[in-house]
Design an enzyme around this catalytic site. Structure first.
Site, PDB file in Angstrom:
ATOM      1  N   ASP A   1      -4.337 -12.042  -0.988  1.00 43.94           N
ATOM      2  CA  ASP A   1      -2.928 -12.283  -1.304  1.00 43.94           C
ATOM      3  C   ASP A   1      -2.142 -12.205   0.000  1.00 43.94           C
ATOM      4  O   ASP A   1      -2.357 -11.287   0.799  1.00 43.94           O
ATOM      5  CB  ASP A   1      -2.399 -11.206  -2.263  1.00 43.94           C
ATOM      6  CG  ASP A   1      -2.849 -11.425  -3.688  1.00 43.94           C
ATOM      7  OD1 ASP A   1      -3.759 -12.243  -3.904  1.00 43.94           O
ATOM      8  OD2 ASP A   1      -2.299 -10.761  -4.589  1.00 43.94           O
TER       9      ASP A   1
ATOM     10  N   HIS B   1     -11.623 -11.164  -0.851  1.00 41.34           N
ATOM     11  CA  HIS B   1     -12.599 -11.816  -1.718  1.00 41.34           C
ATOM     12  C   HIS B   1     -13.247 -12.988  -0.980  1.00 41.34           C
ATOM     13  O   HIS B   1     -12.721 -13.489   0.016  1.00 41.34           O
ATOM     14  CB  HIS B   1     -11.928 -12.308  -3.001  1.00 41.34           C
ATOM     15  CG  HIS B   1     -11.411 -11.198  -3.870  1.00 41.34           C
ATOM     16  ND1 HIS B   1     -11.925 -10.934  -5.120  1.00 41.34           N
ATOM     17  CD2 HIS B   1     -10.411 -10.290  -3.674  1.00 41.34           C
ATOM     18  CE1 HIS B   1     -11.279  -9.911  -5.662  1.00 41.34           C
ATOM     19  NE2 HIS B   1     -10.345  -9.507  -4.801  1.00 41.34           N
TER      20      HIS B   1
ATOM     21  N   SER C   1      -2.355  -6.486   6.812  1.00 39.81           N
ATOM     22  CA  SER C   1      -3.094  -7.025   7.945  1.00 39.81           C
ATOM     23  C   SER C   1      -3.097  -8.547   7.881  1.00 39.81           C
ATOM     24  O   SER C   1      -2.246  -9.147   7.230  1.00 39.81           O
ATOM     25  CB  SER C   1      -4.516  -6.467   7.957  1.00 39.81           C
ATOM     26  OG  SER C   1      -5.154  -6.735   9.178  1.00 39.81           O
TER      27      SER C   1
END
Length: 437
Positions: free
Chosen positions: A181, A281, A393
């Site tokens: 995200d 992911h 990050s």
């Protein structure tokens, strides 16, 4: 009238025997002695007497950090919106702050902050802290898999899992999805031997410097000769060798007479804000062959840092994962930042980042581990969890994909990004496709 004098409380206390006075003060103090903290009801350590005084400090530090980060975010958002309204694109312009950051022990500061965020919070206080964080950074608490009072610390809250179905994965086999995200900062195609990734307008950095010495990174456009070699392999050979092992052994040349699609090299940079979902992911079905860990600095990765610090992503500590997917080469760079600076890999739990070092040498070679064993590395499916950040990050994705068909005007097989700069994207949503939907 006669007055009764109590024998329990002397009328003239200054005449009390010194030994009796000391005994009296001791018994009085025991009545007001602070109770020892009890064990947490959610599995916390029962032996917390030595750390009891640290809990209020961690709580105060957390609240102060929330206030500072929230104020800074509001200021940065206001400036960014003003520039967008005027149609001004941010350009690279170093300032005094970038020079000052080099003098600060950011790695030590990040470890201290990581220690504070790992402290177990009182159960009654947890929902208030996490709700304050969500309000400051626009986190969606309804997606959290557990009730808020079950996250023992801020660190546990950062890397929280989501409810099942919160991040549906695009099942299109000719689609690359976002691994995190975040906000799309940059994307594009890498061309030429000295391929450069744009950090901000006016400054770029080398993809080879970001990933390190990679034997898999292609330097030129490749045709799909690999597919022809895969088709010519017998069934017996296929049972012994996997498709990615064969693709590495296949010649990487371009036959001008071939009508098969060429492969281009692309990149995409996604920035994770502190309020974003922090797990990483898999962007596709791929096989990770190599892990490379660069123990660098821990500069912040916000908008101001990207336009004031040269080689920001190359200077910072980062973990590189390289491998192959159905369209060729793929690499994912997880870049650490100030405050914790910790990157976890679920596929390699023993890896630890931001460790104390006696001497910092930026030029020393990275720690490298080869996952490949008899042709098989770490095989992941699209959308599968592979790691997590313990704070906001950045992820840089570098990959091969089809770019055109020779001798044909049909461009349906050409890879195209589905996003624009500044777009908000979530795990499982399409970054790009290479066929007509």
């Amino acid at each position: 009238m006669k007055y009764r004098v109590s024998h329990k409380f002397p009328v003239f206390p200054h005449r009390i025997h010194p030994f009796n006075h000391a005994r009296y003060c001791t018994s009085f103090a025991k009545k007001f002695k602070a109770p020892q903290p009890r064990a947490s009801i959610n599995g916390g350590s029962g032996n917390s007497q030595g750390n009891s005084f640290l809990i209020p400090g961690a709580t105060v530090a957390t609240i102060l950090m929330l206030g500072v980060l929230h104020g800074r975010r509001l200021y940065d958002d206001k400036k960014t919106e003003e520039m967008k309204e005027k149609g001004i694109e941010v350009e690279f312009q170093p300032d005094v702050k970038a020079t000052f950051l080099r003098l600060l022990p950011l790695r030590s500061i990040s470890r201290c902050w990581g220690y504070l965020t790992s402290m177990e919070l009182p159960v009654w206080l947890r929902p208030h802290i996490f709700k304050a964080w969500a309000r400051a950074f626009h986190s969606n608490l309804e997606e959290a898999a557990l009730p808020l009072d079950q996250y023992a610390s801020l660190k546990d809250f950062f890397v929280r899992t989501l409810k099942e179905g919160s991040r549906p994965i695009d099942v299109d086999p000719q689609c690359l999805v976002s691994p995190v995200d975040g906000t799309v900062l940059r994307f594009g195609e890498l061309k030429g031997a000295g391929a450069m990734i744009e950090q901000v307008k006016g400054f770029s950095y080398s993809v080879f410097s970001l990933l390190g010495a990679s034997p898999f990174l292609p330097t030129t456009v490749e045709s799909d000769v690999q597919k022809e070699h895969n088709e010519s392999i017998t069934t017996t050979e296929k049972s012994k060798k996997s498709w990615w092992k064969v693709s590495l052994a296949s010649p990487k040349v371009w036959d001008p007479t071939s009508s098969r699609p060429k492969k281009g090299l692309f990149y995409c940079v996604v920035y994770l804000k502190p309020g974003d979902y922090h797990r990483i992911h898999s962007p596709a079905d791929w096989n990770i062959l190599v892990r490379r860990h660069f123990s660098g600095r821990l500069y912040p990765l916000n908008e101001r840092a990207t336009r004031t610090i040269r080689n920001l992503y190359i200077e910072n500590e980062r973990v590189i994962l390289e491998g192959l997917w159905q369209e060729g080469f793929m690499a994912l760079a997880a870049i650490g930042a100030t405050n914790i600076g910790s990157i976890e890999l679920f596929i390699e739990p023993e890896l630890h980042t931001n460790r104390p070092r006696k001497k910092f040498l930026h030029s020393e070679p990275p720690d490298e581990r080869v996952y490949e064993c008899e042709g098989v590395g770490r095989v992941l499916t699209k959308g599968e969890e592979l790691g997590a950040f313990n704070m906001g990050s950045t992820v840089v994705l570098v990959f091969q994909a089809p770019i055109s068909k020779l001798n044909e005007n049909n461009s349906s097989q050409e890879f195209r990004f589905c996003v624009q700069r500044g777009d908000r994207i979530r795990v499982g949503e399409a970054l790009g496709r290479w066929h007509s939907s």
